[in-house]
Design a protein around this motif. Structure first.
Motif, PDB file in Angstrom:
ATOM      1  N   ASN A   1       0.835  -1.205   0.000  1.00  0.00           N
ATOM      2  CA  ASN A   1       0.000   0.000   0.000  1.00  0.00           C
ATOM      3  C   ASN A   1       0.872   1.258   0.000  1.00  0.00           C
ATOM      4  O   ASN A   1       1.050   1.931   1.024  1.00  0.00           O
ATOM      5  CB  ASN A   1      -0.923  -0.001   1.215  1.00  0.00           C
ATOM      6  CG  ASN A   1      -2.056   1.018   1.062  1.00  0.00           C
ATOM      7  OD1 ASN A   1      -1.954   1.981   0.314  1.00  0.00           O
ATOM      8  ND2 ASN A   1      -3.145   0.781   1.769  1.00  0.00           N
TER       9      ASN A   1
ATOM     10  N   LYS B   1      -0.830   4.686   1.184  1.00  0.00           N
ATOM     11  CA  LYS B   1      -0.811   5.037   2.597  1.00  0.00           C
ATOM     12  C   LYS B   1       0.609   5.392   3.054  1.00  0.00           C
ATOM     13  O   LYS B   1       0.800   6.300   3.875  1.00  0.00           O
ATOM     14  CB  LYS B   1      -1.365   3.872   3.420  1.00  0.00           C
ATOM     15  CG  LYS B   1      -1.448   4.151   4.918  1.00  0.00           C
ATOM     16  CD  LYS B   1      -2.169   3.031   5.645  1.00  0.00           C
ATOM     17  CE  LYS B   1      -1.359   1.748   5.610  1.00  0.00           C
ATOM     18  NZ  LYS B   1      -1.998   0.683   6.433  1.00  0.00           N
TER      19      LYS B   1
ATOM     20  N   THR C   1      -2.955  -1.236  -4.634  1.00  0.00           N
ATOM     21  CA  THR C   1      -3.245  -0.962  -3.226  1.00  0.00           C
ATOM     22  C   THR C   1      -4.677  -1.256  -2.805  1.00  0.00           C
ATOM     23  O   THR C   1      -4.962  -1.353  -1.610  1.00  0.00           O
ATOM     24  CB  THR C   1      -2.950   0.513  -2.899  1.00  0.00           C
ATOM     25  OG1 THR C   1      -3.872   1.350  -3.621  1.00  0.00           O
ATOM     26  CG2 THR C   1      -1.532   0.883  -3.295  1.00  0.00           C
TER      27      THR C   1
ATOM     28  N   GLN D   1      -6.936   0.912  -3.192  1.00  0.00           N
ATOM     29  CA  GLN D   1      -7.467   2.239  -2.913  1.00  0.00           C
ATOM     30  C   GLN D   1      -7.262   3.135  -4.126  1.00  0.00           C
ATOM     31  O   GLN D   1      -6.158   3.225  -4.656  1.00  0.00           O
ATOM     32  CB  GLN D   1      -6.771   2.867  -1.703  1.00  0.00           C
ATOM     33  CG  GLN D   1      -7.030   2.159  -0.390  1.00  0.00           C
ATOM     34  CD  GLN D   1      -6.298   2.838   0.750  1.00  0.00           C
ATOM     35  OE1 GLN D   1      -5.203   2.436   1.145  1.00  0.00           O
ATOM     36  NE2 GLN D   1      -6.902   3.880   1.302  1.00  0.00           N
TER      37      GLN D   1
END
Length: 577
Positions: free
Chosen positions: A295, A298, A470, A472
């Motif tokens: 990720n 983040k 990710t 996202q």
């Protein structure tokens, strides 16, 4: 089947190149790289000089509009391509591969910063002396014009205002450490003590990266965390010193009128670029060792917050001590404020010598400085080696060759850097710093990166890639920054640099010869010109439609009716170059 096949290909490549043993190692290495000397000796000074607390406004704006979006962009393309900063462009925008070659040249100049590490080691060794040698004038290198700290403190004005005098700290720095000659034309001989310190630094660098990320990740557990321990200790000590509040006041006093000055905003953008390690290829190379599904979206927020937070806290450490120093001498803080080597190797050592238990505080400071520079340096070397090995994988990826190649690189640059530890070495180092790693190069690279990825490869593709990796989907704000805001800010800053350009002067009095300025411009243009020269050369031999982005791949078309959504990934066979 295609998804499984691509997953197996990624696994084979990860085994071949190496991969971070854990997410923690990646975070520590990246944090160690971006949190460096710029946080300690550059940010506090810029904050003081450009509006104090008001400077946090342009700094915060550039962090949001420039730093975090570009941090995410570079990290994600490294993670996606699993390539170093030279070869990643073949999977993204082959026309822009000159950016990667430009990064290699910038990295070569960046390696000269190991000299700061050698200086810090030199000072650390002398910090164990029974009497700190930069505190008195009773040494063989001192002149008749020397002022000891005792005499300096008894004067009503600072030593910089006194004619024909110099402090013991300056004489130790210029005469004992550097052995400064009269100019760049007088290189003199190699200073063997500094040369030994340089050798120790390169040996440590070798054993930090000789096993690639398998060793550098382990080293980061110490090198990335130890400076924070020292920072906390120095912060507590600084806050308890008399005059500390005066120093902090000078650091943060808001001067909102400075916000109308364009130069303040340019300085804020330059600091973000420098401290976030943007446009140098570092984040691309480090991200390439991540797992595909890490990720990174983040990560970029947390690491950016850590970096800026460290800069802010370091300001309290530095200015509390400078406030104490001004209090001890009976002068104002602005007379002892310096940036760069002057702060780290003159003002701060002089301040520690005035404290009780001066050896202890000097050791703490130079240990912090040493570890900050160690992190930055070995990661820089690792990124350079990664990208060169990705250019020639068949030659360097065979068993046992990595260690040999790393040894050869370290040996070659140690020999080259011996010129930096001569009597005239400081003049060459300043030339490298002013021209080889200038914001002129970095702003140009930022403009080209965003142009290639947002308009050539496609900002929507980048967004989809990050979402696939990710889980996202990045906010549309990032797309706006990549396509419009960052290129515009970079272009404006690039132009302003040329308009406001001034020749380098050393200590505001030494003027370099004309050939040195010509050499400086050659260094500065060497990385920048790689981009248009490569683009022109490839366009002459390859159709432009194959160069601005890779050939269309079904994996880039998401959500087609009746089709399974496929991962967004290109293979090298999809790139027609």
């Amino acid at each position: 089947m295609n998804r499984q096949r691509r997953k197996e290909e990624r696994q084979r490549r990860a085994e071949d190149r190496g991969q971070w043993a854990s997410k923690t190692e990646y975070i520590l290495v990246v944090a160690g790289q971006v949190v460096g000397l710029g946080n300690v000796w550059r940010f506090p000074y810029l904050c003081y000089m450009n509006g104090g607390g008001a400077f946090l406004v342009p700094y915060g704006v550039f962090a949001v509009l420039f730093g975090i979006p570009l941090f995410l962009l570079e990290t994600s393309i490294g993670q996606y391509t699993q390539e170093g900063f030279a070869t990643c462009w073949t999977k993204l925008c082959p026309l822009a591969q000159g950016v990667g070659y430009g990064h290699i040249i910038i990295k070569i100049f960046d390696l000269s910063y190991i000299l700061i590490q050698a200086w810090a080691l030199f000072y650390l060794i002398f910090s164990f002396s029974s009497q700190l040698p930069w505190a008195s004038c009773e040494n063989s290198w001192n002149t008749a014009d020397c002022l000891s700290l005792h005499n300096l403190g008894s004067n009503s004005t600072n030593w910089t205002a006194l004619k024909n005098t110099s402090s013991a700290a300056i004489e130790f720095w210029e005469r004992r450490v550097l052995g400064m000659s009269g100019g760049i034309e007088e290189l003199g001989s190699v200073r063997w003590e500094l040369a030994l310190c340089l050798l120790v630094c390169w040996v440590f660098c070798y054993f930090s990266i000789w096993k690639s990320v398998r060793s550098s990740g382990k080293v980061a557990y110490v090198t990335a965390t130890f400076p924070y321990v020292m920072l906390v200790i120095l912060l507590i000590r600084g806050a308890t010193l008399p005059g500390a509040l005066d120093g902090i006041y000078y650091y943060l006093y808001p001067d909102v009128n400075r916000l109308a000055n364009v130069k303040v905003w340019i300085e804020a953008g330059s600091q973000i670029m420098f401290s976030y390690s943007l446009t140098s290829g570092t984040l691309i190379a480090l991200g390439s060792y991540n797992e595909y599904n890490n990720n990174c979206y983040k990560d970029c927020f947390w690491i950016s917050l850590l970096n800026s937070g460290t800069s802010f806290v370091a300001g309290f450490v530095i200015f509390s001590v400078l406030g104490f120093m001004a209090h001890s001498q009976g002068v104002t803080v602005d007379t002892v404020v310096e940036s760069g080597p002057g702060l780290a190797f003159i003002a701060y050592p002089q301040a520690t010598a005035l404290m009780p238990l001066p050896q202890f505080w000097s050791v703490c400071f130079f240990l912090m400085l040493l570890f900050l520079s160690i992190d930055t340096h070995f990661v820089t070397v690792e990124c350079l080696i990664t990208s060169i090995m990705d250019l020639f994988p068949k030659l360097f990826r065979k068993r046992g060759r990595h260690e040999i190649f790393v040894f050869i690189i370290c040996l070659i640059f140690f020999i080259i850097h011996l010129v930096l530890v001569t009597d005239g070495g400081i003049y060459i180092f300043q030339l490298f710093d002013y021209y080889g790693m200038t914001r002129f190069c970095h702003y140009f690279m930022a403009f080209c990166e965003c142009l290639a990825l947002s308009w050539g490869f496609g900002a929507d593709r980048v967004i989809n890639i990050i979402e696939d990796m990710t889980g996202q989907k990045p906010n549309a704000f990032f797309k706006l920054c990549w396509k419009y805001i960052i290129p515009l800010l970079s272009l404006i800053s690039f132009i302003l640099y040329l308009v406001e350009y001034k020749h380098l002067k050393f200590n505001d009095w030494y003027i370099y010869p004309d050939w040195a300025y010509a050499l400086g411009w050659l260094m500065m243009l060497s990385s920048v010109l790689m981009v248009p020269l490569w683009a022109i050369g490839k366009t002459l031999v390859t159709h432009l439609s194959y160069l601005h982005c890779p050939a269309e791949d079904p994996a880039l078309q998401r959500g087609k009716a009746g089709e399974e959504e496929m991962p967004i990934e290109l293979t090298t066979s999809a790139v027609k170059t």
